[in-house]
Every structure is written in C-alpha cells, then in structure tokens.
Design a protein around this motif. Structure first.
Motif, short mmCIF file in Angstrom:
data_model
loop_
_atom_site.label_atom_id
_atom_site.label_comp_id
_atom_site.label_asym_id
_atom_site.label_seq_id
_atom_site.Cartn_x
_atom_site.Cartn_y
_atom_site.Cartn_z
N ASN A 356 2.03 -39.32 11.45
CA ASN A 356 1.01 -40.30 11.82
C ASN A 356 1.52 -41.37 12.78
O ASN A 356 0.79 -42.31 13.08
CB ASN A 356 0.46 -40.98 10.56
CG ASN A 356 -0.21 -40.00 9.61
OD1 ASN A 356 -0.92 -39.11 10.05
ND2 ASN A 356 0.01 -40.16 8.32
N TRP A 357 2.77 -41.23 13.26
CA TRP A 357 3.33 -42.23 14.17
C TRP A 357 2.85 -41.91 15.59
O TRP A 357 3.58 -41.29 16.39
CB TRP A 357 4.85 -42.24 14.11
CG TRP A 357 5.39 -42.65 12.77
CD1 TRP A 357 4.70 -43.18 11.72
CD2 TRP A 357 6.75 -42.52 12.32
NE1 TRP A 357 5.52 -43.41 10.65
CE2 TRP A 357 6.78 -43.02 10.98
CE3 TRP A 357 7.92 -42.05 12.89
CZ2 TRP A 357 7.95 -43.05 10.24
CZ3 TRP A 357 9.09 -42.09 12.16
CH2 TRP A 357 9.11 -42.58 10.83
N ASN A 358 1.65 -42.34 15.89
CA ASN A 358 1.08 -42.01 17.20
C ASN A 358 1.80 -42.70 18.35
O ASN A 358 1.69 -42.25 19.49
CB ASN A 358 -0.41 -42.40 17.22
CG ASN A 358 -1.23 -41.59 16.23
OD1 ASN A 358 -0.96 -40.42 16.01
ND2 ASN A 358 -2.22 -42.22 15.62
N ASP A 359 2.50 -43.78 18.06
CA ASP A 359 3.21 -44.48 19.12
C ASP A 359 4.58 -43.88 19.40
O ASP A 359 5.31 -44.39 20.25
CB ASP A 359 3.38 -45.97 18.76
CG ASP A 359 4.06 -46.15 17.42
OD1 ASP A 359 4.10 -45.18 16.63
OD2 ASP A 359 4.54 -47.28 17.14
N SER A 360 4.94 -42.81 18.69
CA SER A 360 6.22 -42.14 18.91
C SER A 360 6.01 -40.63 18.94
O SER A 360 6.19 -39.95 17.92
CB SER A 360 7.22 -42.53 17.81
OG SER A 360 8.47 -41.89 18.01
N PRO A 361 5.60 -40.08 20.08
CA PRO A 361 5.38 -38.63 20.17
C PRO A 361 6.61 -37.81 19.84
O PRO A 361 6.50 -36.71 19.27
CB PRO A 361 4.94 -38.43 21.63
CG PRO A 361 4.47 -39.78 22.09
CD PRO A 361 5.29 -40.77 21.35
N LEU A 394 -2.20 -33.07 9.72
CA LEU A 394 -2.11 -32.01 10.72
C LEU A 394 -3.40 -31.89 11.53
O LEU A 394 -3.36 -31.65 12.75
CB LEU A 394 -1.79 -30.68 10.04
CG LEU A 394 -0.38 -30.56 9.42
CD1 LEU A 394 -0.25 -29.26 8.66
CD2 LEU A 394 0.70 -30.65 10.50
N LEU A 395 -4.53 -32.03 10.86
CA LEU A 395 -5.80 -31.96 11.58
C LEU A 395 -5.90 -33.09 12.62
O LEU A 395 -6.37 -32.88 13.73
CB LEU A 395 -6.96 -32.05 10.60
CG LEU A 395 -7.17 -30.83 9.70
CD1 LEU A 395 -8.22 -31.13 8.64
CD2 LEU A 395 -7.56 -29.61 10.52
N GLU A 396 -5.47 -34.25 12.24
CA GLU A 396 -5.47 -35.36 13.20
C GLU A 396 -4.49 -35.09 14.33
O GLU A 396 -4.77 -35.42 15.49
CB GLU A 396 -5.12 -36.66 12.48
CG GLU A 396 -5.15 -37.87 13.40
CD GLU A 396 -4.83 -39.15 12.66
OE1 GLU A 396 -4.78 -40.22 13.31
OE2 GLU A 396 -4.61 -39.09 11.43
N LEU A 397 -3.35 -34.49 14.01
CA LEU A 397 -2.34 -34.22 15.03
C LEU A 397 -2.84 -33.19 16.05
O LEU A 397 -2.49 -33.26 17.23
CB LEU A 397 -1.06 -33.74 14.37
CG LEU A 397 0.23 -33.77 15.22
CD1 LEU A 397 0.54 -35.20 15.64
CD2 LEU A 397 1.40 -33.20 14.42
N THR A 398 -3.65 -32.24 15.59
CA THR A 398 -4.18 -31.25 16.52
C THR A 398 -5.15 -31.86 17.53
O THR A 398 -5.41 -31.27 18.58
CB THR A 398 -4.90 -30.13 15.76
OG1 THR A 398 -5.92 -30.72 14.93
CG2 THR A 398 -3.94 -29.34 14.89
N LEU A 399 -5.67 -33.03 17.20
CA LEU A 399 -6.61 -33.70 18.11
C LEU A 399 -5.95 -34.77 18.97
O LEU A 399 -6.29 -34.93 20.14
CB LEU A 399 -7.76 -34.34 17.30
CG LEU A 399 -8.63 -33.38 16.49
CD1 LEU A 399 -9.61 -34.18 15.65
CD2 LEU A 399 -9.37 -32.42 17.41
N LEU A 400 -5.00 -35.49 18.40
CA LEU A 400 -4.45 -36.67 19.07
C LEU A 400 -2.99 -36.54 19.45
O LEU A 400 -2.47 -37.42 20.15
CB LEU A 400 -4.62 -37.90 18.15
CG LEU A 400 -6.04 -38.19 17.68
CD1 LEU A 400 -6.05 -39.36 16.71
CD2 LEU A 400 -6.95 -38.48 18.87
N GLY A 401 -2.31 -35.52 19.00
CA GLY A 401 -0.87 -35.41 19.27
C GLY A 401 -0.58 -34.88 20.66
O GLY A 401 -1.48 -34.52 21.43
#
Length: 517
Positions: A356-361, A394-401
C-alpha cells in the motif's frame, strides 16, 4: 595546378601641376612609379600562393623594368588615362580582397599546427612527470625499514588513486597492493587508515584491482583487526566496511567474503546494538549484505545471524526499506529463506502493508515479488496471505501500481484463483460421490415441470457449496467494497457517500471469476 599570372603594370603618368613654372609658361608632368601599392601587394600574394619560385620572380622583374619616359601626351588624354588607371586599380583591389581569406586561412593553419605541436609536447611532459611520481611513490612504499616513509607513501597513493582512473591501474602494475595490505599489520592507527582508504580507492571501478586486493589477503587482515582483543577505532571499522562493500561488488569475491566470516560483523554493525555505528557505516553494511545475498550460498550465513526478524521489524523506515526488501527478494530464492520469512510472526501483514506504499513504487514491486514467489511455492503461505488481507491490496495494486507491480499482483491473484478452483472442485467431487448424473436433481419433477427442476438443482448446489467457496465469495465482495471506498476517498467525495443499489447488486452477484486477472 592553379596557374600563376603575371602582374604587368605599366607606368602611370598623372597630370599634376608643379609648384614651379618655366619661363615659357609651359607645365611640367610628374612620372610615377611603375605600379601602385595595391598591385604590389597582389604580386606578393601570388608569389606566396605559387611557391615564390625564382623563375616567376625573374620573369616579372624583367617585365616590370620601368620604361623610358614616353612622349608627353596631350592634357585631355592624360586625364582619361589617369581615370582609367584608377578604376583598374580599384577593381584589382577588390579582387585582392576576395582572395585574401585564402592567405589568412593558410596562416591560421600554420599557427594551429605550431600550437598543437607545443600543446602535445606539454601533455607528454606532464604525463612523464606523473609517471615518475607514481614510480617514486611505489618505491617508497616498498621500503620496509622506514615506517614513516611508508605511511606517507600510503597517504599519497590514497590521494593519487582517488579520482584518476589511469593512476589506479598504473599503481597496481607498479606493485603497490601487497605493501599496502602488509601495512594493515602496523600498530599505527594513521597508517592503517591510510592503507585501508588507499586500497578502497584502488578498487573503485577496477575489477582487476578488486581481485588482486582479495588475493593479497586483505579480507583476512581486516577481519583480524576487527577480532583483535582491543576493539579497533570506529573510523577503522568504517574503512573496513567500506572495503567490504567495494570488494563484494565483484561476483568472484562474493563467496570468499561470505565464507570468511564478514557477514556477522556486517550484521552487528547494522543492528548497532552498542550504538557505535555511524549512519554511513550502517548504510554501507546494508549495501554490502545486499551484494553478498546475490550469491545463493551466502544466504545460509545470513540466516545464521537471525537477521530476518530485524529486517521485517525495520520495514517502514523509508531510508532502508527498499534495500531490505531487495535482500529479502534474494533470500526467497532458496527454500530456507522462504521458511525463515514465513516463520516470523506477522511477516505477511508487514509485507502486505508494503503493497500500500503508493509513494514508493520500488517497495511495492519488491514486496509483490516476495509474495508472488512465496504464494507460488507453498499452499500454507497462501492461506496466511489471504488472512492478512492481501487480496484487497492486490486488487488496488492492479489499478494504481507501476507496470511491474501490476503484473506481479495479477500473477498472485491468478495463483490464488486457480488454487481456490481446485479446492472447490475437490469439495464437490467428495460430496457428490463418484458417479452422479444431472437428472438426479429433482428427477421426478423435472419431466413434468422443467423450471421447478432447475430451481431445485440450484438450491441443492447452494447447499452443497463448501464453506471455503463461501468465504472466497464474501472476501471478493469485501474487496470490491473496500476498493470503492478508497476510490471515493481519493475522488474527494462526501464521507457519507453511499454506493448505488446497482453497485451493491454487482458486488452481491460477483464471484471469483469476476476478478481482473
């Protein structure tokens, strides 16, 4: 070849009044030189362009002899001749201006050649002087009787090799590495520091020097300094860690350093239990451990230090988290590493939180890799991941990662979906028996009322649905609802926003097949 033209200029008679008149009242005329200044310059230019041969000079001198005074022409003829000659002189000057750049270019080329030659001489002289200095330093470093001179020479090697790539190779060829390694046995603290940093600078960007330093026994002598009864100065320890970092960058050095006993020292520096390690030393130790973890045989030495719990508990500090996840990514390549990670309490919730660390890809990509490998290798790990709430992350990561994180998240979800499909099929097979045909479901009424028969079959299917399938269905619904809440939050919609009935209908009727694989 370009032809050289003669410049024959006859004498010019100008009608000019004299200051003295004769008794007869007649005017006198003045005879000017055989050619003007412009024509003289043109003759010189052609002489330079054509090589200035004596043949042309002799021919031109012969043709340019001033003739005897001609008969005095009439005044009107004299003026027209002067006007004509002046116009010719101007036209010749214009022609000379056109060809003048050629002469200037020739002169510039000659000057440039002269300058280049002098510059090359200066560069050569400078290189010779630099080589002489390197030879002198190497000779002083090999003097065993004078420790002060050796210490000074080591300091000089450190400075010379700091930024000069050629000096590093030349000094190594002159044989400075063995004396520098031998200087580590000195009891002089300053000599040890000078020798350590000289070796460090010699190995920068030079794999041959890295191998030569290891072969000279530098690692053994560095560990001897660390393990001595009297602990070394912190600056000496920092210099040793920096050398381990530089030497471990070479693949052939990794197994030797890992088996030498350097890993426990690096782990101790990283944990900093005695509060003596500087931030730079901790960063260098972490990077050295990453280099060593690339070689699979070193992972067992890292596991012996009980480093995994420390790594997992340190996640969250963004200065070290990405490097820690990179080391863990190397460790999951062997079964022992995967077992060590899964045995740590709360390991999967910590790793799922990193998704969930969106600021650190970078952290997202490495955490998803660790979970992907572990989900693929062990069924028990998949159950722990699901319980840690990994599906929604994981579902969120598939959209925003990032692109790489999306691919890895999709592979984990596919692995979980296939696994759940197998469990459901096994569950149905066990409950329905070995040979079950479709007409059994409401066979008596299906012939008279087909709609009623199909309804009864659906009810029986619902009754036979395993608890695991129900749990998966509920988990998917929760994941979709959680994602909707996150999207609403990011869209800055009112906090009391309620999804529409249409969305609720979609989530209530969704199954695992609707996941975006």
């Amino acid at each position: 070849m370009a032809k050289c033209h003669r410049n024959d200029i006859g004498s010019v008679v100008l009608d000019r009044a004299t200051t003295t008149t004769s008794a007869g009242g007649g005017g006198h005329f003045r005879l000017w030189s055989s050619f003007s200044g412009a024509s003289f310059r043109r003759k010189i230019f052609f002489a330079v362009s054509c090589g200035g041969s004596s043949r042309y000079r002799h021919h031109n001198d012969k043709n340019n002899v001033a003739p005897s005074s001609p008969p005095t022409p009439p005044a009107t003829a004299t003026r027209s001749t002067a006007t004509k000659t002046t116009s010719q002189s101007h036209s010749k000057e214009k022609e000379l201006e056109k060809v003048k750049p050629k002469s200037e270019k020739l002169s510039d080329l000659l000057n440039l050649a002269e300058f280049s030659e002098s510059e090359n001489d200066a560069v050569t002289k400078k290189k010779v002087e630099a080589l002489d200095e390197l030879k002198r330093v190497a000779k002083e470093l090999q003097v065993e009787d004078d420790s002060a001179k050796r210490k000074e020479a080591a300091s000089r090697v450190r400075l010379l090799a700091k930024e000069d790539v050629e000096a590093r190779a030349t000094l190594a060829m002159l044989g400075v590495i063995p004396p520098l390694v031998a200087l580590l046995d000195s009891n002089d603290f300053v000599a040890q520091i000078a020798s350590l940093y000289a070796l460090l600078n010699l190995g920068i960007g030079n794999d041959v020097n890295k191998a030569a330093i290891l072969q000279a026994g530098a690692v053994h002598k560095m560990l001897k300094l660390i393990e001595s009864p009297n602990p070394p100065d912190p600056s000496v320890s920092e210099a040793i860690i920096a050398n381990f970092l530089g030497l471990s960058a070479l693949d052939s050095n990794k197994p030797i350093i890992g088996a030498s006993g350097a890993i426990p020292f690096l782990v101790k520096t990283l944990k900093n239990l005695d509060n003596t390690s500087s931030p730079q030393a901790k960063q260098d130790a972490l990077r050295a451990l990453y280099n060593l973890s690339i070689f699979p045989s070193n992972i067992s030495f890292i596991l012996e230090t009980d480093l995994i719990p420390f790594f997992l508990n340190s996640l969250g500090d963004m200065e070290v988290s990405e490097r820690i996840l990179a080391i863990l990514s190397n460790m999951v390549s062997v079964p022992e590493g995967r077992k060590a990670i899964s045995s740590v309490r709360d390991a999967f919730p910590i790793l799922v939180d990193a998704l969930n660390w969106n600021d650190s890809p970078g952290c997202q990509e490495k955490a998803s890799y660790i979970l992907m490998v572990m989900a693929h290798k062990a069924f028990g790990d998949r159950q722990a991941m699901i319980e840690a709430g990994m599906v929604s992350a994981l579902l969120e990561l598939t959209l925003l990662g990032s692109t790489l994180a999306q691919k890895r998240a999709s592979r984990i979800l596919e692995c979980l979906r296939v696994d759940k499909g197998k469990q459901v099929s096994q569950s149905f097979g066990g409950s329905m028996g070995a040979a079950v045909s479709a007409p059994i479901c409401g066979s008596s009424s299906s012939s008279t009322n087909p709609n009623m028969g199909s309804k009864e079959c659906l009810e029986e299917e619902e009754d036979m649905m395993s608890e695991e399938k129900k749990a998966v269905k509920q988990l998917v619904q929760q994941s979709l609802q959680n994602n909707m809440r996150r999207i609403v939050k990011r869209a800055n919609l009112p906090q009391d926003f309620v999804p529409s009935d249409h969305f609720k209908a979609l989530t209530s009727s969704s199954t695992s097949k609707s996941l975006p694989f």
